[in-house]
Design an enzyme around this catalytic site. Structure first.
Site, PDB file in Angstrom:
ATOM      1  N   ASP A 259      25.519   6.436   8.359  1.00 57.97           N
ATOM      2  CA  ASP A 259      24.553   6.452   9.472  1.00 57.97           C
ATOM      3  C   ASP A 259      24.781   5.323  10.469  1.00 57.97           C
ATOM      4  OD1 ASP A 259      22.020   7.465   7.119  1.00 57.97           O
ATOM      5  OD2 ASP A 259      23.394   8.670   8.313  1.00 57.97           O
TER       6      ASP A 259
HETATM    7  N1  LIG Z   1      30.324   8.973   5.402  1.00 54.55           N
HETATM    8  C1  LIG Z   1      29.148   9.434   5.827  1.00 54.55           C
HETATM    9  N2  LIG Z   1      28.533  10.439   5.161  1.00 54.55           N
HETATM   10  C2  LIG Z   1      27.342  10.917   5.603  1.00 54.55           C
HETATM   11  C3  LIG Z   1      26.716  10.336   6.719  1.00 54.55           C
HETATM   12  C4  LIG Z   1      27.402   9.290   7.411  1.00 54.55           C
HETATM   13  O1  LIG Z   1      26.925   8.765   8.437  1.00 54.55           O
HETATM   14  N3  LIG Z   1      28.601   8.869   6.940  1.00 54.55           N
HETATM   15  N4  LIG Z   1      25.449  10.776   7.095  1.00 54.55           N
HETATM   16  C5  LIG Z   1      24.704  11.463   6.017  1.00 54.55           C
HETATM   17  C6  LIG Z   1      23.396  12.098   6.320  1.00 54.55           C
HETATM   18  N5  LIG Z   1      22.342  11.356   5.676  1.00 54.55           N
HETATM   19  C7  LIG Z   1      21.305  11.033   6.510  1.00 54.55           C
HETATM   20  O2  LIG Z   1      21.261  11.511   7.660  1.00 54.55           O
HETATM   21  C8  LIG Z   1      22.333  11.035   4.301  1.00 54.55           C
HETATM   22  C9  LIG Z   1      22.488  12.043   3.362  1.00 54.55           C
HETATM   23  C10 LIG Z   1      22.510  11.735   2.007  1.00 54.55           C
HETATM   24  C11 LIG Z   1      22.388  10.430   1.567  1.00 54.55           C
HETATM   25  C12 LIG Z   1      22.461  10.148   0.097  1.00 54.55           C
HETATM   26  O3  LIG Z   1      22.155   9.052  -0.354  1.00 54.55           O
HETATM   27  N6  LIG Z   1      22.915  11.149  -0.664  1.00 54.55           N
HETATM   28  C13 LIG Z   1      23.162  11.000  -2.130  1.00 54.55           C
HETATM   29  C14 LIG Z   1      22.825  12.261  -2.883  1.00 54.55           C
HETATM   30  C15 LIG Z   1      21.439  12.752  -2.570  1.00 54.55           C
HETATM   31  C16 LIG Z   1      21.182  14.090  -3.264  1.00 54.55           C
HETATM   32  O4  LIG Z   1      22.069  14.569  -3.993  1.00 54.55           O
HETATM   33  O5  LIG Z   1      20.105  14.648  -3.022  1.00 54.55           O
HETATM   34  C17 LIG Z   1      24.663  10.794  -2.335  1.00 54.55           C
HETATM   35  O6  LIG Z   1      25.438  11.442  -1.584  1.00 54.55           O
HETATM   36  O7  LIG Z   1      25.001  10.102  -3.290  1.00 54.55           O
HETATM   37  C18 LIG Z   1      22.220   9.418   2.500  1.00 54.55           C
HETATM   38  C19 LIG Z   1      22.179   9.718   3.866  1.00 54.55           C
HETATM   39  C20 LIG Z   1      25.572  12.560   5.442  1.00 54.55           C
HETATM   40  N7  LIG Z   1      26.749  11.951   4.949  1.00 54.55           N
END
Ligand SMILES: Nc1nc2c(c(=O)[nH]1)N[C@@H](CN(C=O)c1ccc(C(=O)N[C@@H](CCC(=O)O)C(=O)O)cc1)CN2
Length: 314
Positions: A259
């Site tokens: 983000d």
């Molecule tokens: N490399 C990046 N990946 C993602 C970004 C980014 O800017 N750079 N934006 C996110 C979107 N997002 C918020 O808008 C977001 C989505 C998910 C997570 C998160 O902590 N996800 C966990 C799993 C959650 C679950 O399984 O329900 C994880 O991936 O471990 C934080 C922010 C999309 N990706």
């Protein structure tokens, strides 16, 4: 058949991705003789004149021009020129070669030339939340977004029927933090070489640097907060806890730093003490849809130039 098993990599295609029109809704091709030229270089005298003279001598008619310099002296210069050139399709390769030789090289320019008759091919990644992806598909169907939606990929099967009702292929690729590498490998098989842009429409998985390096095109994410506030997951709950009087949304390019990529568009809506976290999410959803569609449209129209970790929108 999509699988609910979190470790299985299921694919439930309506059709496999392929040439434009494979299941996705083809945007109507723009006029065959119109294009836009986006240039970036060190600011210096003569740039506007050099580009304009080159296009005039090539027989082009400029009908829109926007430019910006990041500093009065020694900054970075950005210019977006829309023009019409009869016979553009046949002349394009030579035009690009001549521009490189006669203008780009002497001025040290980076440039892109996009013909309006080639709408960008876009993939949308989504999890379970539907309002952003369905808004993009609805706007595309209405002709508001000049793009071909090649596919939707989701780590959940929930939205398959809704997406397919738009005639767009839906692929279920279960992804969690535990199978991230496998899931991304499958997504890259679907995406690599097939799309010009990937949109994360409330896709709730963190994308690895390897995926960003391998996908071969930019990614745009809609974050449901007014960044830099409330980075990461559950921003509306965090906002409620903070007692904010505004909630917002931010569309940004995706980088390895969660983000924190270059911001393309933002907006906000007023809220109050009487609103629950669910109210904030409901009020914020309208802002997310508007912000994401504006950001995607500006990218599709080649209006967004990157300047470090910021953007210049022309
Ligand atoms: N490399 C990046 N990946 C993602 C970004 C980014 O800017 N750079 N934006 C996110 C979107 N997002 C918020 O808008 C977001 C989505 C998910 C997570 C998160 O902590 N996800 C966990 C799993 C959650 C679950 O399984 O329900 C994880 O991936 O471990 C934080 C922010 C999309 N990706």
């Amino acid at each position: 058949m999509s699988s609910a098993t979190p470790t299985a990599l299921a694919v439930s295609p309506l059709t496999t991705p392929g040439p434009a029109g494979a299941g996705g809704r083809d945007a109507p091709a723009g006029p065959a003789d119109r294009a836009r030229l986006l240039v970036t270089c060190r600011d210096q005298p003569g740039i506007v004149g050099a580009v304009g003279t080159f296009l005039a001598r090539a027989g082009a008619n400029v009908h829109s021009l926007a430019q910006h310099s990041t500093a009065p002296e020694g900054g970075t210069f950005f210019q977006r020129t829309e023009f019409r050139l009869p016979g553009l399709a046949a002349a394009r390769a030579q035009l690009e070669a001549d521009f490189t030789e006669q203008v780009a090289r002497p001025y040290g320019m980076d440039f892109t030339l996009h013909e309006e008759r080639h709408p960008k091919r876009v993939a949308v990644l989504v999890s379970k939340t539907d309002h952003c992806v369905l808004d993009l598909l609805w706007r595309n169907r209405r002709g508001e977004l000049p793009m071909t939606v090649a596919m939707v990929i989701s780590n959940h099967p929930d939205l398959a029927d809704d997406v397919r009702s738009f005639g767009v292929p839906f692929f279920h690729v279960p992804a969690t933090r535990d199978n991230r590498e496998q899931a991304e490998e499958r997504m890259l098989e679907l995406l690599r070489g097939n799309v010009d842009l990937v949109v994360l429409a409330r896709y709730m998985q963190i994308i690895t640097p390897a995926f960003l390096d391998g996908v071969g095109c930019p990614l745009i994410n809609i974050h449901h907060s007014f960044l830099p506030a409330f980075i990461g997951a559950a921003p509306y709950a965090k906002a409620k806890g903070r007692g904010v009087k505004l909630v917002g949304a931010t569309a940004h390019y995706v980088t390895a730093d969660l983000d924190e990529g270059p911001i393309i568009e933002q907006d906000v809506v007023r809220v109050g003490h009487q609103h629950t976290a669910a109210d904030l999410a409901r009020l914020g959803a309208d802002v997310e849809r508007a912000v994401l569609s504006r950001a995607v449209r500006w990218h599709l129209e080649d209006r967004v130039a990157r300047h470090g970790n910021t953007t210049v929108v022309l």
